[in-house]
Design a protein around this motif. Structure first.
Motif, mmCIF file in Angstrom:
data_model
loop_
_atom_site.group_PDB
_atom_site.id
_atom_site.type_symbol
_atom_site.label_atom_id
_atom_site.label_comp_id
_atom_site.label_asym_id
_atom_site.label_seq_id
_atom_site.Cartn_x
_atom_site.Cartn_y
_atom_site.Cartn_z
ATOM 1 N N ASN A 287 -6.179 -0.980 -0.114
ATOM 2 C CA ASN A 287 -5.835 0.095 0.372
ATOM 3 C C ASN A 287 -6.257 0.594 2.076
ATOM 4 N N ASP B 71 -11.913 8.527 0.285
ATOM 5 C CA ASP B 71 -12.075 8.709 1.845
ATOM 6 C C ASP B 71 -10.873 10.247 1.989
ATOM 7 N N ASP B 72 -9.651 9.682 1.634
ATOM 8 C CA ASP B 72 -8.359 10.376 2.064
ATOM 9 C C ASP B 72 -8.594 11.864 1.057
ATOM 10 N N ASP C 169 -5.008 11.407 -4.421
ATOM 11 C CA ASP C 169 -4.014 10.693 -3.813
ATOM 12 C C ASP C 169 -2.544 10.157 -4.649
ATOM 13 N N ARG D 87 -1.089 7.012 -4.058
ATOM 14 C CA ARG D 87 -0.812 6.224 -3.413
ATOM 15 C C ARG D 87 -2.164 4.989 -4.091
ATOM 16 N N PHE D 88 -3.357 5.950 -3.608
ATOM 17 C CA PHE D 88 -4.965 5.500 -3.682
ATOM 18 C C PHE D 88 -4.539 4.441 -4.753
ATOM 19 N N TYR D 89 -4.566 4.505 -6.204
ATOM 20 C CA TYR D 89 -4.754 4.265 -7.572
ATOM 21 C C TYR D 89 -4.464 3.036 -7.594
ATOM 22 N N LEU E 119 -3.181 1.255 3.861
ATOM 23 C CA LEU E 119 -2.149 2.705 3.246
ATOM 24 C C LEU E 119 -3.054 3.831 4.836
ATOM 25 N N PHE E 120 -4.750 3.870 3.878
ATOM 26 C CA PHE E 120 -5.745 4.550 4.386
ATOM 27 C C PHE E 120 -4.811 5.183 6.300
ATOM 28 N N LYS F 149 -1.630 7.063 6.682
ATOM 29 C CA LYS F 149 -1.751 8.192 6.465
ATOM 30 C C LYS F 149 -2.594 9.046 7.591
ATOM 31 N N HIS G 74 -9.942 4.206 -1.638
ATOM 32 C CA HIS G 74 -10.249 5.159 -0.209
ATOM 33 C C HIS G 74 -9.448 6.775 -0.455
ATOM 34 N N GLY G 75 -8.911 6.602 -2.322
ATOM 35 C CA GLY G 75 -8.419 8.101 -2.227
ATOM 36 C C GLY G 75 -9.967 8.693 -2.177
#
Length: 193
Positions: free
Chosen positions: A149, A107-108, A96, A98-100, A152-153, A156, A104-105
């Motif tokens: 992030n 984990d997502d 995703d 958004r995590f860049y 954000l995580f 979401k 946490h990309g």
């Protein structure tokens, strides 16, 4: 750019991807597989990184033999080195954006994988060396990248997980008050999910 792979790493990840669901009790089809390492956090970080006197490839071979086919499922995998099943990629997509770029990309990605019916596995018999944070540090300088992030995580995943069955565990301890005080931070973090 911050991982040193060892002989047999790719074959080891593939073997785990294909065989772990049959070996691990209750395992579902593998969607993501990651190796163990000296620095990666969570279930992928081993407590026996090689001493400087032992060559990395030799250590990896000893590690492979000591942990042969001791694979396990994991809630999340760190993205320093991952193998993803192609049909899982087609189904859930990649990271995703958004995590860049900071945190946490992975984990997502792991949670989306599980929502799609796949499991994440640690290939405990595949050891690679990881500098840990070197990619982010080189690109953006040392920072609290993992925290950037975090909100954000949580935003979401909080709604997606609301109302789902939660795991509750109980156990006896001699000094319950001290143990609860020590766990307070972890409990607050879990409650946010």
């Amino acid at each position: 750019d911050d991982v040193v792979v060892t002989p047999g790493w790719l074959e080891g990840l593939r073997e785990c991807m294909e065989e772990a669901p049959r070996v691990c009790p209750g395992g579902r089809r593998a969607g993501l597989v990651g190796p163990v390492t000296n620095r990666g956090g969570g279930p992928q970080e081993v407590q026996n990184p090689p001493p400087a006197s032992v060559p990395l490839d030799e250590h990896a071979e000893r590690h492979r033999e000591a942990f042969r086919r001791r694979w396990e499922t994991a809630f999340t995998l760190a993205s320093f080195c991952l193998m993803m099943r192609r049909d899982a990629l087609d189904r859930i997509g990649t990271f995703d954006e958004r995590f860049y770029p900071l945190g946490h990309g992975d984990d997502d990605l792991s949670l989306r994988m599980q929502e799609a019916g796949f499991d994440c596995y640690v290939a405990s018999d595949v050891y690679v060396h990881h500098e840990g944070g070197a990619t982010v540090d080189r690109a953006f300088g040392p920072s609290a990248a993992g925290r950037r992030n975090l909100d954000l995580f949580y935003d979401k995943w909080r709604e997606r997980r609301r109302g789902k069955t939660k795991l509750v565990a109980t156990y006896r301890v001699k000094n319950a008050a001290a143990t609860l005080a020590e766990l307070k931070i972890e409990i607050q973090t879990l409650a946010r999910l």
